[in-house]
Design a protein around this motif. Structure first.
Motif, mmCIF file in Angstrom:
data_model
loop_
_atom_site.group_PDB
_atom_site.id
_atom_site.type_symbol
_atom_site.label_atom_id
_atom_site.label_comp_id
_atom_site.label_asym_id
_atom_site.label_seq_id
_atom_site.Cartn_x
_atom_site.Cartn_y
_atom_site.Cartn_z
ATOM 1 N N ALA A 1 0.846 -1.201 0.000
ATOM 2 C CA ALA A 1 0.000 0.000 0.000
ATOM 3 C C ALA A 1 0.874 1.240 0.000
ATOM 4 O O ALA A 1 1.914 1.274 0.655
ATOM 5 C CB ALA A 1 -0.914 0.026 1.231
ATOM 6 N N HIS A 2 0.435 2.246 -0.734
ATOM 7 C CA HIS A 2 1.125 3.541 -0.596
ATOM 8 C C HIS A 2 0.449 4.322 0.523
ATOM 9 O O HIS A 2 -0.775 4.260 0.681
ATOM 10 C CB HIS A 2 1.147 4.317 -1.917
ATOM 11 N N ILE A 3 1.267 5.025 1.298
ATOM 12 C CA ILE A 3 0.697 5.783 2.416
ATOM 13 C C ILE A 3 0.759 7.288 2.171
ATOM 14 O O ILE A 3 0.330 8.070 3.011
ATOM 15 C CB ILE A 3 1.375 5.430 3.770
ATOM 16 N N SER B 1 -10.093 7.198 1.215
ATOM 17 C CA SER B 1 -10.365 6.224 0.168
ATOM 18 C C SER B 1 -9.069 5.797 -0.539
ATOM 19 O O SER B 1 -8.843 4.619 -0.771
ATOM 20 C CB SER B 1 -11.364 6.838 -0.825
ATOM 21 N N ASP B 2 -8.241 6.730 -0.882
ATOM 22 C CA ASP B 2 -7.016 6.463 -1.660
ATOM 23 C C ASP B 2 -5.782 6.798 -0.833
ATOM 24 O O ASP B 2 -5.353 7.929 -0.809
ATOM 25 C CB ASP B 2 -7.057 7.304 -2.943
ATOM 26 N N MET B 3 -5.157 5.800 -0.187
ATOM 27 C CA MET B 3 -5.649 4.466 0.021
ATOM 28 C C MET B 3 -5.359 4.040 1.439
ATOM 29 O O MET B 3 -4.873 2.973 1.719
ATOM 30 C CB MET B 3 -5.038 3.490 -1.010
ATOM 31 N N LYS B 4 -5.648 4.981 2.371
ATOM 32 C CA LYS B 4 -5.293 4.698 3.756
ATOM 33 C C LYS B 4 -6.235 3.692 4.417
ATOM 34 O O LYS B 4 -5.869 3.088 5.428
ATOM 35 C CB LYS B 4 -5.193 6.003 4.551
ATOM 36 N N GLY C 1 5.221 8.111 -2.103
ATOM 37 C CA GLY C 1 5.590 8.618 -3.425
ATOM 38 C C GLY C 1 4.791 8.075 -4.594
ATOM 39 O O GLY C 1 5.210 8.204 -5.739
ATOM 40 N N GLU C 2 3.617 7.479 -4.335
ATOM 41 C CA GLU C 2 2.822 6.960 -5.449
ATOM 42 C C GLU C 2 2.044 8.075 -6.125
ATOM 43 O O GLU C 2 1.816 8.046 -7.334
ATOM 44 C CB GLU C 2 1.844 5.888 -4.933
ATOM 45 N N GLU C 3 1.646 9.063 -5.338
ATOM 46 C CA GLU C 3 0.710 10.069 -5.860
ATOM 47 C C GLU C 3 1.376 11.213 -6.619
ATOM 48 O O GLU C 3 0.692 12.025 -7.227
ATOM 49 C CB GLU C 3 -0.119 10.660 -4.699
ATOM 50 N N THR C 4 2.696 11.324 -6.533
ATOM 51 C CA THR C 4 3.367 12.444 -7.177
ATOM 52 C C THR C 4 4.406 11.910 -8.145
ATOM 53 O O THR C 4 5.370 11.279 -7.729
ATOM 54 C CB THR C 4 4.060 13.344 -6.121
ATOM 55 N N THR D 1 -2.576 -4.881 -4.074
ATOM 56 C CA THR D 1 -2.549 -3.464 -3.747
ATOM 57 C C THR D 1 -3.859 -2.816 -4.188
ATOM 58 O O THR D 1 -4.822 -3.512 -4.500
ATOM 59 C CB THR D 1 -1.317 -2.768 -4.360
ATOM 60 N N GLU D 2 -3.884 -1.488 -4.196
ATOM 61 C CA GLU D 2 -5.094 -0.776 -4.605
ATOM 62 C C GLU D 2 -5.388 -1.052 -6.075
ATOM 63 O O GLU D 2 -4.538 -1.486 -6.830
ATOM 64 C CB GLU D 2 -4.907 0.722 -4.420
ATOM 65 N N GLY D 3 -6.567 -0.739 -6.471
ATOM 66 C CA GLY D 3 -6.921 -0.899 -7.877
ATOM 67 C C GLY D 3 -8.377 -0.566 -8.014
ATOM 68 O O GLY D 3 -8.763 0.595 -7.982
HETATM 69 ZN ZN LIG Z 1 -3.746 5.440 -4.659
#
Ligand SMILES: [Zn+2]
Length: 480
Positions: free
Chosen positions: A115-117, A147-150, A181-184, A209-211
């Motif tokens: 998961a990205h935090i 929601s994304d993605m905590k 660092g997933e969101e940027t 992971t998320e999706g």
């Molecule tokens: Zn995400």
């Protein structure tokens, strides 16, 4: 945004109704939490701590969030040898967490919960509520990252805690990786960093992971549970016009802003051609039966004939379906000019494209040059995010347990593959040889809970169910 408007205009009667509904929902939650075990309050604390630890790139601290989650694992009895906060050199606030619950079979490969935090930026003044306070209201959790993605990140931590406390010894080891660092796009990507620096630590048969999660209709009724079969690649392009400028009292036709906005306008009016692959074909075929009616017929028609204009016109009204059918490009940022009384010397736009699987970044750049249709406009690629990944195949080993748990929790709700218009860390994991699947079992409203936007939210009920879904699913996988 929708909920804020509703509230502002609510009559006293509606407010009363909302209060009664909230009270009823609260009762239902309490009952569900009590019957289904199971440390809901502790999970909620974990989730709250994650949401309330700001992890934006500008002002946040992923390392702190990772340390806080590590403390929870430590308290649950994980020895120091089995957990580690990692901090990439030169990025003190972009750390993450690795942990492992050892399996009984040393010959079996692990499974990885990823998961990205980090979260997308959020400005307090733009939001109705503080984005970094977890607020529960009318059956929803509000806050950046809810929601994304905590929610899923907190569920992974909670899984680790529960498995340990319950003395669960799965056949395979269960690994946890929380990353930043997933969101940027411009930030260091934690999953990519792990793949290149800590490959052994995250080695696994496959990762989750998320999706995509579940779909709700506008009344909160479950439509289908989606499982990610392929995802698009996100790529930025820069449109730029430069010239000599001059005094604004003597305009000339060769104006950098005018060149740019005309090119951007042409992008707004261009549609990339429809493409079909196994993922969106599977999605539309599956959904055509669920939706029925005109929408269902259009879904079946587009699979049979991608050139069916009438079917396409109907499907394109839904932004999600529109995005699933093709590459999309959209203007997301503009900057131009250097003084209010000068002709602009420079005008620049960021065009974000979501590229259909299998299409190259350069192919789209060449197409954008044609669309811009102006030699004054240069089209460049600021940076390439990562390698283009082949999607991991949906095998019976993956789908079987999903269908089993989905049937237990939501009998009659179908499981359908999906092409995800967004992108996830799967793009770093798949090329590293760790097939990565995006699924969370969290059902979302048609507005997708405003992820990346204002007043991000998720239904409390959905988080509860997603938690149960992932708790059971991971155990099934770990014992395969
Ligand atoms: Zn995400």
């Amino acid at each position: 945004m929708r909920s804020a408007t509703n509230q502002n205009h609510a009559t006293a009667g509606l407010r009363l109704l909302a209060a009664i509904t909230a009270a009823t929902l609260a009762l239902i939650h309490t009952a569900a939490a009590a019957s289904d075990d199971d440390g809901w309050q502790r999970f909620r604390d974990t989730y709250q701590e994650l949401v309330e630890t700001n992890t934006t790139l500008s002002a946040g601290d992923c390392t702190l969030a990772a340390q806080r989650m590590a403390a929870r694992l430590r308290a649950a009895g994980y020895p120091e040898a089995d957990l580690r906060v990692f901090v990439p050199e030169g990025h003190p606030k972009e750390g993450g967490l690795l942990a492992v619950l050892h399996g009984t079979d040393p010959g079996a490969k692990a499974i990885l919960m990823l998961a990205h935090i980090d979260v997308v930026e959020a400005k307090r003044e733009d939001w109705t509520r503080d984005p970094f306070t977890l607020i529960e209201e009318d059956g929803y959790f509000y806050g950046r990252g809810t929601s994304d993605m905590k929610a899923q990140a907190a569920i992974w931590v909670d899984n680790m805690v529960r498995f340990r406390e319950q003395g669960i010894r799965p056949r395979r080891s269960i690994k946890l990786a929380l990353t930043c660092g997933e969101e940027t796009n411009a930030a260091l990507n934690g999953a990519g960093w792990l793949a290149s620096h800590e490959r052994a630590a995250i080695d696994a048969e496959f990762a989750l992971t998320e999706g995509v999660g579940g779909d709700l209709d506008e009344h909160g009724k479950r439509i289908a549970l989606e499982i990610l079969a392929a995802e698009k690649v996100s790529q930025h392009y820069t449109f730029e016009v430069t010239n000599a400028g001059g005094h604004s009292s003597r305009p000339v036709p060769d104006n950098a802003i005018y060149h740019l906005v005309r090119a951007v306008d042409r992008v707004s009016r261009y549609e990339f051609p429809v493409q079909l692959d196994d993922a969106n074909r599977g999605y539309f075929l599956g959904m055509s039966k669920i939706y029925g009616g005109a929408d269902g017929a259009a879904m079946a028609a587009i699979v049979a004939n991608p050139a069916d204009g009438a079917a396409l016109a109907l499907l394109d009204r839904n932004p999600d379906w529109h995005a699933m059918l093709r590459t999309t490009c959209v203007a997301t940022m503009l900057s131009a000019g250097h003084a209010p009384n000068a002709l602009p010397q420079r005008a620049r736009a960021n065009i974000n494209c979501r590229i259909f699987p299998g299409v190259s970044v350069e192919e789209i750049r060449a197409q954008l040059v044609k669309i811009a249709d102006d030699p004054a406009v240069t089209v460049s690629i600021p940076e390439v995010r990562g390698p283009a990944a082949q999607p991991a195949p949906l095998t019976p080993q993956i789908l079987g347990p999903v269908e089993k748990v989905a049937h237990e929790l939501w009998p009659g709700v179908p499981v359908v593959p999906a092409l995800e218009p967004g992108a996830s860390d799967a793009q770093f994991m798949n090329p590293a040889g760790i097939p990565t699947y995006g699924l969370d079992g969290i059902f979302v409203d048609p507005d997708y809970g405003h992820i990346h936007g204002l007043n991000e939210r998720v239904r409390v009920r959905s988080v509860m169910e997603g938690r149960t879904f992932l708790y059971r699913l991971v155990q099934l996988y770990a014992n395969q």
